[in-house]
Design a protein around this motif. Sequence first.
Motif, PDB file in Angstrom:
ATOM      1  N   ALA A 172       0.826  -1.212   0.000  1.00 27.46           N
ATOM      2  CA  ALA A 172       0.000   0.000   0.000  1.00 27.46           C
ATOM      3  C   ALA A 172       0.858   1.258   0.000  1.00 27.46           C
ATOM      4  O   ALA A 172       0.494   2.275  -0.606  1.00 27.46           O
ATOM      5  CB  ALA A 172      -0.930  -0.005   1.215  1.00 27.46           C
ATOM      6  N   GLN A 173       2.012   1.200   0.675  1.00 25.36           N
ATOM      7  CA  GLN A 173       2.885   2.367   0.716  1.00 25.36           C
ATOM      8  C   GLN A 173       3.434   2.689  -0.672  1.00 25.36           C
ATOM      9  O   GLN A 173       3.514   3.850  -1.071  1.00 25.36           O
ATOM     10  CB  GLN A 173       4.028   2.138   1.709  1.00 25.36           C
ATOM     11  CG  GLN A 173       4.914   3.352   1.940  1.00 25.36           C
ATOM     12  CD  GLN A 173       4.151   4.560   2.455  1.00 25.36           C
ATOM     13  OE1 GLN A 173       3.058   4.434   2.995  1.00 25.36           O
ATOM     14  NE2 GLN A 173       4.715   5.740   2.269  1.00 25.36           N
ATOM     15  N   HIS A 174       3.788   1.661  -1.429  1.00 25.42           N
ATOM     16  CA  HIS A 174       4.223   1.885  -2.814  1.00 25.42           C
ATOM     17  C   HIS A 174       3.090   2.496  -3.638  1.00 25.42           C
ATOM     18  O   HIS A 174       3.315   3.384  -4.473  1.00 25.42           O
ATOM     19  CB  HIS A 174       4.680   0.565  -3.447  1.00 25.42           C
ATOM     20  CG  HIS A 174       6.059   0.136  -3.056  1.00 25.42           C
ATOM     21  ND1 HIS A 174       6.342  -0.396  -1.815  1.00 25.42           N
ATOM     22  CD2 HIS A 174       7.237   0.164  -3.742  1.00 25.42           C
ATOM     23  CE1 HIS A 174       7.634  -0.687  -1.753  1.00 25.42           C
ATOM     24  NE2 HIS A 174       8.202  -0.355  -2.899  1.00 25.42           N
ATOM     25  N   GLY A 175       1.861   2.015  -3.404  1.00 29.20           N
ATOM     26  CA  GLY A 175       0.720   2.558  -4.136  1.00 29.20           C
ATOM     27  C   GLY A 175       0.457   4.012  -3.803  1.00 29.20           C
ATOM     28  O   GLY A 175       0.156   4.826  -4.689  1.00 29.20           O
ATOM     29  N   ALA A 176       0.558   4.370  -2.512  1.00 27.40           N
ATOM     30  CA  ALA A 176       0.337   5.759  -2.105  1.00 27.40           C
ATOM     31  C   ALA A 176       1.378   6.678  -2.732  1.00 27.40           C
ATOM     32  O   ALA A 176       1.057   7.775  -3.214  1.00 27.40           O
ATOM     33  CB  ALA A 176       0.373   5.861  -0.578  1.00 27.40           C
ATOM     34  N   VAL A 177       2.635   6.236  -2.744  1.00 26.57           N
ATOM     35  CA  VAL A 177       3.696   7.047  -3.349  1.00 26.57           C
ATOM     36  C   VAL A 177       3.467   7.185  -4.853  1.00 26.57           C
ATOM     37  O   VAL A 177       3.634   8.273  -5.424  1.00 26.57           O
ATOM     38  CB  VAL A 177       5.080   6.426  -3.059  1.00 26.57           C
ATOM     39  CG1 VAL A 177       6.170   7.156  -3.846  1.00 26.57           C
ATOM     40  CG2 VAL A 177       5.384   6.481  -1.567  1.00 26.57           C
ATOM     41  N   LEU A 178       3.063   6.096  -5.510  1.00 23.42           N
ATOM     42  CA  LEU A 178       2.802   6.144  -6.954  1.00 23.42           C
ATOM     43  C   LEU A 178       1.752   7.199  -7.279  1.00 23.42           C
ATOM     44  O   LEU A 178       1.930   8.017  -8.197  1.00 23.42           O
ATOM     45  CB  LEU A 178       2.343   4.764  -7.434  1.00 23.42           C
ATOM     46  CG  LEU A 178       1.859   4.652  -8.889  1.00 23.42           C
ATOM     47  CD1 LEU A 178       2.913   5.137  -9.870  1.00 23.42           C
ATOM     48  CD2 LEU A 178       1.459   3.212  -9.200  1.00 23.42           C
ATOM     49  N   ASN A 179       0.648   7.224  -6.540  1.00 28.64           N
ATOM     50  CA  ASN A 179      -0.385   8.225  -6.803  1.00 28.64           C
ATOM     51  C   ASN A 179       0.083   9.633  -6.445  1.00 28.64           C
ATOM     52  O   ASN A 179      -0.284  10.606  -7.111  1.00 28.64           O
ATOM     53  CB  ASN A 179      -1.662   7.879  -6.033  1.00 28.64           C
ATOM     54  CG  ASN A 179      -2.575   6.950  -6.821  1.00 28.64           C
ATOM     55  OD1 ASN A 179      -2.474   6.840  -8.026  1.00 28.64           O
ATOM     56  ND2 ASN A 179      -3.470   6.278  -6.129  1.00 28.64           N
ATOM     57  N   ALA A 180       0.893   9.756  -5.392  1.00 29.58           N
ATOM     58  CA  ALA A 180       1.416  11.073  -5.024  1.00 29.58           C
ATOM     59  C   ALA A 180       2.337  11.610  -6.116  1.00 29.58           C
ATOM     60  O   ALA A 180       2.325  12.805  -6.428  1.00 29.58           O
ATOM     61  CB  ALA A 180       2.152  10.992  -3.685  1.00 29.58           C
TER      62      ALA A 180
END
Length: 832
Positions: free
Chosen positions: A576-584
């Motif tokens: 999920a942390q990778h996903g949050a960074v990707l969207n950011a």
Amino acid sequence: MRSNKKVFMLLITIFLVALLAGTCFATETPKRLQGENRYETAVEISKEGWPKTSAFVVLASGENFPDALCAGPLASLFDAPILLTGKNTLDSRTKTELQRLKAENVFIIGGTGVIAEAVENQLLNMGLSVERIAGQDRYETSIKIAEYICEWSKAQVGEVYVVSGADFADAVSVSPIASSSFSPIILACPTNVPAFDEYIKGFVGAIAGTAYIVGDSSTVRDSVANLFPNAIRITGTDKYERNAAIINYFADKIDFSKPYIATGEAYPDALAGSAFIASRSQEKTSPVILVGRTLASATKNLIKDKLSPESELTVLGGPGAVSESTLNSVVNLINGIEDVDSSFEKFPQFETVDLEGNKVTNSIFAQHKLTLINYWTPTCAASRQELPELQEISKRYASQDVAVIGTVLQSEKNEAIHEMNNAKANFKNIIMSNSMYDFYVNKIRAVPCTVYVNSNGEIVGQIETGVRAASDLQRTINNLLGGKVSSSPGTNQQEKPTETIGSVLSIQEIKAKWNKYKPVFSGNPYIEEPSIVAPHKAGKVAPGLIQDGVNMANFVRYLAGLPDDLVADETLNNQAQHGAVLNAVLGQLNHLPPKPAGMSESFYNIGYKSVSSSNLSYASKSIWSKDDISLIPGDSVSLAASVKSYMKDNSFYNIQTVGHRRWVLNPALKKIGFGFAHKIDEQYGWLFLERYSAMQVFDTSRTETVNYDYIKWPNSGNFPVEFFAGEDPWSLSLNPAKYMAPQLAQVKVELQRKSDGKVWIFDKSDNQIVDGQDYFNVNNDGYGVSYCLIFRPGDVGSYKNGDVFDVKITGLKDKSGKSVEIKYSVQFFNLE
């Protein structure tokens, strides 16, 4: 004689292979032009149609349809994309797209009551030339646009299209056709208003050709139609019949090799698509086929008559607009297959062998909660394309008692082994028995297709035909596992530990639980701060911040009567942390994001896996300095706040499915993961912290069966007003193991407020989303628990301490086919 037998068997084998291969689906997966919402979808359509620049842009309202409906032909005349904005502030994504396009001129459609002067000033401050086309109302605005087209083209109008101004669907249906010839769309007033008739009379002289009137006299008055000297009516009993009638009438002007699909329940996606379609048209334009939650008979006939497996299908909008199940139905029809709903029919008895020669019978189903039987043939490109997707599912669900089994003809055994090796797939394959083949001929007649079978050997859910991505298969599996894929008591599933939900909670119990779960975290949100610039780093979120998110998820599940024992999983947290960074990094919420420049393939793959299987959230707050990123308990950008936002699901697209809410309230959910990333934005001298978060919600690892009839939000009994606002939709999810799929045309909901006796009645007539009006929908897609009723009163105001509401639902049936009525009451109270 033996020679004749050999010839006969050879012919039979050739026939079977030909039958399977001949019904193979086209390999092209329908393309979606989509964003997280209508504004982003318009931007994505603009990027697709105008990849370099566009000197002109048409700006329309994304909040209401009337003025925007006539924008298509104007946009086509200037080869301009249509972008959307809110009323008072230029949408940030639209602003970015204007800059990418290097736009010079913007047409604003509608008066300041639709798009405020503040937006116009923002455009002027960007150095753009702005021209507003507006009348006193939507009807005069449509005439003003028509006059502008005449003035610019310095010619009479060849033809016009007259549609009702009371709804959007007919204008959306004619827009691609009208746009391709720069023909104006005129909105007709449904009531006898002299001023409107004067608008028409003043413009009729500019029309040299035909006026096409869409709808009968109940849609466009005869007195209006009679104002046009050469009028032709195109009619239908509803918007879907009229959509089909329009496309059939203008079939000679339409290229059916490149059709577009859009929702008939909302206007923005098809509106933005009309200019895009016209920009791509040569001698003929492409049709926009409108679809609802299910396909109307007129739509089915149109698809079967006009489209073919070679058609290059494009969908305008994401799954919230055109659901995967609806799209699958369209693809099935294109390929000559009617949808099959075979819930709890027995899979045929069989005795066969796998590719290694081991005996296999129906007893294999008892070894798993759920088995996917995939009919495929190595001669079909679509079948080969699906093998890696099936392998991913086989690997992902191996520990959750879900199996994937392929089945092929005996004559294709060697080719099947070869293709499995090429795809690096190792899930079990068996030889198709006679009974399995008979089932194929009678029920399916297309490959690839997937049949879902529970531990009792019963078929559950729909038989799915065509190539299915792993994410689509996963959604169906999670949906079926949410219902525990069992149809009767006494099965293996029912013998597991059972937890029953549904007891009414006291106010004291709820307050005590809130004191246990309410947010307490404060301080820096990170142990290690992520990097949203290359080289990208995931970083690590503070455990206390994650625990607040878990606690909030457990509290809302407690309110709904579900087990409040969710736990954070480190693997899911990292994902999920990778996903949050990707969207950011992208500065947007996107479940299917492109790969950002400079991001490594491995980082992107982890992030993509997350955002395609998570609830996503965005929030922002003003800060004093770029270093001011500390949070306080209950902060608006906290992970706890993101969970609370998922439960609201009141935006235009979210209300249609309440998908975020249903994933959080999935009974089978046990493990979750959270990601948190931020970026700093500066606007007019103010600094804002923008939070992007992801919540992994696709887990179904709960070992005990949760026994429930339905899941309600707000739940019956006592319910805190802090967790339900006036704009939030009510929802009730039915256990698929106990109820038949609800139908929009059959279900009726009655909501009564006890304090004043006010009653709201919801049925199929309330299926359009209009501000201030009642809304009702039935959504049977695979978000957590699949069968869901959604209703929202348009004028309820806010819910107050002491308010009591009674709910009565009719038109439902249990699994035996018996009619069921559901009644319950909700009493709101102040939590703090």
